[in-house]
Design a protein around this motif. Structure first.
Motif, PDB file in Angstrom:
ATOM      1  N   LYS A   1     -11.922   0.401  25.991  1.00  0.00           N
ATOM      2  CA  LYS A   1     -13.295   0.131  25.584  1.00  0.00           C
ATOM      3  C   LYS A   1     -13.226  -0.780  24.366  1.00  0.00           C
ATOM      4  O   LYS A   1     -12.525  -0.487  23.401  1.00  0.00           O
ATOM      5  CB  LYS A   1     -14.021   1.420  25.179  1.00  0.00           C
ATOM      6  N   ASN A   2     -13.932  -1.885  24.440  1.00  0.00           N
ATOM      7  CA  ASN A   2     -14.052  -2.788  23.295  1.00  0.00           C
ATOM      8  C   ASN A   2     -15.542  -2.901  23.005  1.00  0.00           C
ATOM      9  O   ASN A   2     -16.253  -3.643  23.662  1.00  0.00           O
ATOM     10  CB  ASN A   2     -13.440  -4.153  23.614  1.00  0.00           C
ATOM     11  N   GLY A   3     -15.997  -2.096  22.055  1.00  0.00           N
ATOM     12  CA  GLY A   3     -17.441  -1.957  21.869  1.00  0.00           C
ATOM     13  C   GLY A   3     -18.024  -1.223  23.059  1.00  0.00           C
ATOM     14  O   GLY A   3     -17.580  -0.138  23.404  1.00  0.00           O
ATOM     15  N   ASP A   4     -18.981  -1.846  23.740  1.00  0.00           N
ATOM     16  CA  ASP A   4     -19.572  -1.211  24.924  1.00  0.00           C
ATOM     17  C   ASP A   4     -19.071  -1.849  26.219  1.00  0.00           C
ATOM     18  O   ASP A   4     -19.657  -1.658  27.282  1.00  0.00           O
ATOM     19  CB  ASP A   4     -21.102  -1.280  24.859  1.00  0.00           C
ATOM     20  N   LYS A   5     -17.984  -2.583  26.126  1.00  0.00           N
ATOM     21  CA  LYS A   5     -17.433  -3.251  27.308  1.00  0.00           C
ATOM     22  C   LYS A   5     -16.047  -2.731  27.650  1.00  0.00           C
ATOM     23  O   LYS A   5     -15.301  -2.288  26.779  1.00  0.00           O
ATOM     24  CB  LYS A   5     -17.354  -4.762  27.066  1.00  0.00           C
ATOM     25  N   LEU A   6     -15.701  -2.813  28.934  1.00  0.00           N
ATOM     26  CA  LEU A   6     -14.345  -2.491  29.382  1.00  0.00           C
ATOM     27  C   LEU A   6     -13.518  -3.769  29.446  1.00  0.00           C
ATOM     28  O   LEU A   6     -14.025  -4.830  29.809  1.00  0.00           O
ATOM     29  CB  LEU A   6     -14.375  -1.848  30.772  1.00  0.00           C
ATOM     30  N   GLU A   7     -12.237  -3.643  29.108  1.00  0.00           N
ATOM     31  CA  GLU A   7     -11.309  -4.769  29.182  1.00  0.00           C
ATOM     32  C   GLU A   7      -9.964  -4.287  29.692  1.00  0.00           C
ATOM     33  O   GLU A   7      -9.603  -3.121  29.520  1.00  0.00           O
ATOM     34  CB  GLU A   7     -11.078  -5.393  27.797  1.00  0.00           C
ATOM     35  N   ILE A   8      -9.222  -5.213  30.289  1.00  0.00           N
ATOM     36  CA  ILE A   8      -7.821  -4.985  30.636  1.00  0.00           C
ATOM     37  C   ILE A   8      -6.986  -5.909  29.774  1.00  0.00           C
ATOM     38  O   ILE A   8      -7.301  -7.091  29.647  1.00  0.00           O
ATOM     39  CB  ILE A   8      -7.558  -5.279  32.127  1.00  0.00           C
ATOM     40  N   TYR A   9      -5.964  -5.355  29.150  1.00  0.00           N
ATOM     41  CA  TYR A   9      -4.998  -6.208  28.462  1.00  0.00           C
ATOM     42  C   TYR A   9      -3.692  -5.454  28.326  1.00  0.00           C
ATOM     43  O   TYR A   9      -3.583  -4.305  28.772  1.00  0.00           O
ATOM     44  CB  TYR A   9      -5.559  -6.719  27.131  1.00  0.00           C
ATOM     45  N   SER A  10      -2.688  -6.082  27.752  1.00  0.00           N
ATOM     46  CA  SER A  10      -1.404  -5.409  27.586  1.00  0.00           C
ATOM     47  C   SER A  10      -0.924  -5.550  26.155  1.00  0.00           C
ATOM     48  O   SER A  10      -1.340  -6.460  25.429  1.00  0.00           O
ATOM     49  CB  SER A  10      -0.362  -5.962  28.567  1.00  0.00           C
ATOM     50  N   THR A  11      -0.062  -4.612  25.758  1.00  0.00           N
ATOM     51  CA  THR A  11       0.537  -4.659  24.431  1.00  0.00           C
ATOM     52  C   THR A  11       2.050  -4.586  24.562  1.00  0.00           C
ATOM     53  O   THR A  11       2.580  -4.017  25.524  1.00  0.00           O
ATOM     54  CB  THR A  11       0.062  -3.487  23.547  1.00  0.00           C
ATOM     55  N   ALA A  12       2.731  -5.141  23.589  1.00  0.00           N
ATOM     56  CA  ALA A  12       4.194  -5.098  23.555  1.00  0.00           C
ATOM     57  C   ALA A  12       4.672  -3.787  22.932  1.00  0.00           C
ATOM     58  O   ALA A  12       3.964  -3.167  22.135  1.00  0.00           O
ATOM     59  CB  ALA A  12       4.732  -6.279  22.755  1.00  0.00           C
ATOM     60  N   ASN A  13       5.859  -3.401  23.317  1.00  0.00           N
ATOM     61  CA  ASN A  13       6.543  -2.254  22.701  1.00  0.00           C
ATOM     62  C   ASN A  13       5.647  -1.019  22.706  1.00  0.00           C
ATOM     63  O   ASN A  13       5.132  -0.650  23.736  1.00  0.00           O
ATOM     64  CB  ASN A  13       7.039  -2.646  21.313  1.00  0.00           C
ATOM     65  N   GLN A  14       5.457  -0.368  21.528  1.00  0.00           N
ATOM     66  CA  GLN A  14       4.560   0.790  21.467  1.00  0.00           C
ATOM     67  C   GLN A  14       3.290   0.468  20.691  1.00  0.00           C
ATOM     68  O   GLN A  14       2.647   1.358  20.134  1.00  0.00           O
ATOM     69  CB  GLN A  14       5.291   1.989  20.839  1.00  0.00           C
TER      70      GLN A  14
END
Length: 199
Positions: free
Chosen positions: A135-148
């Motif tokens: 959740k980013n504010g009131d929106k849904l997003e897909i993303y990725s992060t590195a490591n932990q």
């Protein structure tokens, strides 16, 4: 002091999609090490010890510089994995219902499109990391992060996280990350994910 949470199910409960030995090592060794190193970094600092893991990760920039990276890596590892264990269950239903299903369809076009996009983020993550529905504010997003790295550090709230570190799948799948990702959908606990959307 932070503690290693229980899985809430047996090591073998997610077979055949995630094997027993991977679950045992992943939880008892990898996750336990993150908790141990996080507690060691916070030792002797009661103010930081009183904070929640969410407060620590969302306020990384305010932490003492000498422990910031340790908290980022190990606090992130602790929070990410806690969310990961809770996001799975034996015999998970194939797709969500109610508000979550509607939000996913509205944002991504369809549930199948959502699965494909999260899968792309997971396969495309070079090296170790995570793919997220946030959740980013009131929106849904897909993303990725590195490591932990945690979405909390970026001001986003994780709803569903997929661990694509090799230790999450290598014993069973070796280098076949896409196969692991495809099978993982069979154990997602959509009830928990739906609750995170509305909390």
């Amino acid at each position: 002091m932070f503690e290693l949470p229980s899985l809430g199910y047996d090591y073998a409960a997610l077979e055949p999609y995630i094997d027993t030995k991977t679950m045992e090592i992943h939880h008892d060794k990898h996750h336990a090490a993150y908790v141990e190193k996080l507690n060691a970094a916070l030792k002797g600092n009661p103010d930081l010890q009183s904070k929640t893991i969410e407060q620590l990760l969302s306020g990384l920039d305010s932490l003492p510089e000498d422990i910031r990276t340790v908290v980022r890596n190990n606090g992130g590892g602790h929070h990410n994995h806690t969310l990961f264990w809770e996001s799975m269950k034996p015999g998970g239903v194939k797709e969500p219902d109610s508000k979550l299903a509607e939000a996913i369809s509205t944002t991504f076009g369809s549930f199948e499109d959502f699965k494909a996009k999260l899968g792309e983020a997971a396969v495309g993550r070079f090296g170790s990391g995570w793919a997220w529905l946030v959740k980013n504010g009131d929106k849904l997003e897909i993303y990725s992060t590195a490591n932990q790295d945690s979405p909390l550090t970026d001001g986003k709230t994780p709803i569903l996280g997929l661990d694509v570190w090799e230790h999450a799948y290598y014993l069973k799948y070796q280098n076949r990350r896409p196969e692991y990702i495809e099978n993982w959908w069979s154990v997602v606990n959509w009830d928990v994910v739906a609750k995170r959307l509305t909390s």
